[in-house]
Design a protein around this motif. Structure first.
Motif, short mmCIF file in Angstrom:
data_model
loop_
_atom_site.label_atom_id
_atom_site.label_comp_id
_atom_site.label_asym_id
_atom_site.label_seq_id
_atom_site.Cartn_x
_atom_site.Cartn_y
_atom_site.Cartn_z
N LYS A 128 46.55 29.17 17.42
CA LYS A 128 46.34 27.92 18.15
C LYS A 128 47.62 27.18 18.48
N GLU A 129 48.67 27.39 17.71
CA GLU A 129 49.91 26.67 17.99
C GLU A 129 50.77 27.39 19.03
N ARG A 130 50.35 28.58 19.42
CA ARG A 130 51.21 29.35 20.31
C ARG A 130 50.43 30.08 21.39
N SER A 131 49.27 29.54 21.74
CA SER A 131 48.50 30.19 22.79
C SER A 131 47.78 29.15 23.64
N ASP A 185 42.90 29.75 14.09
CA ASP A 185 44.07 29.14 13.46
C ASP A 185 45.32 29.99 13.62
N SER A 186 45.13 31.30 13.65
CA SER A 186 46.27 32.21 13.70
C SER A 186 47.05 32.13 15.01
N TYR A 190 40.44 27.64 19.52
CA TYR A 190 41.41 28.65 19.13
C TYR A 190 41.26 29.01 17.67
N ASN A 243 55.42 33.56 21.48
CA ASN A 243 56.03 33.87 20.18
C ASN A 243 55.23 34.94 19.45
#
Length: 125
Positions: free
Chosen positions: A64-67, A61-62, A59, A84
């Motif tokens: 990776k926490e939400r996909s 970085d932009s 992923y 989000n």
């Protein structure tokens, strides 16, 4: 068309969207598949990718926490779930197939030699 992206649309910030890439299994079963996006006036950038087996994912970085990217090798699809969503996610999203089965953290656009038409994602604030 051997790669077809779908699922784009207009959503509000904070909502989720699932993009789907349908690919020709005959042609791309041994290819890594990735999502890229291009915002107006900006370069196309990598979003997420998955190996040919579906076992490895990478992923940006932009996102990776939400996909979550997933691959169904039986159906010939690669889905990208974006949660989000933010206005800066607004872009045309493309799926592409690489000339090899691997996905790496430093994957480059030049490795992808087959591209499908994009699908537009617009996120309103």
């Amino acid at each position: 068309v051997q790669l077809q992206a779908s699922g784009g649309g207009l959503v509000q910030a904070g909502e989720s969207l699932r993009l789907s890439c349908t690919y020709s299994k005959l042609t791309f079963s041994r290819a890594a598949v990735a999502w890229f996006r291009q915002a107006p006036g900006k370069d196309r950038t990598f979003v997420a990718g998955v190996s040919a087996s579906g076992g490895s994912t990478v992923y940006a970085d932009s996102v990776k926490e939400r996909s979550i990217i997933s691959r169904d090798t039986a159906l010939g699809t690669v889905d990208l779930r974006l949660n989000n969503l933010k206005p800066e996610d607004t872009a045309t999203y493309y799926c592409a197939a690489a000339g090899n089965p691997y996905i790496r953290s430093d994957t480059k656009q030049a490795e992808y030699d087959a591209w499908g038409p994009g699908t537009q994602v617009t996120v309103s604030s």
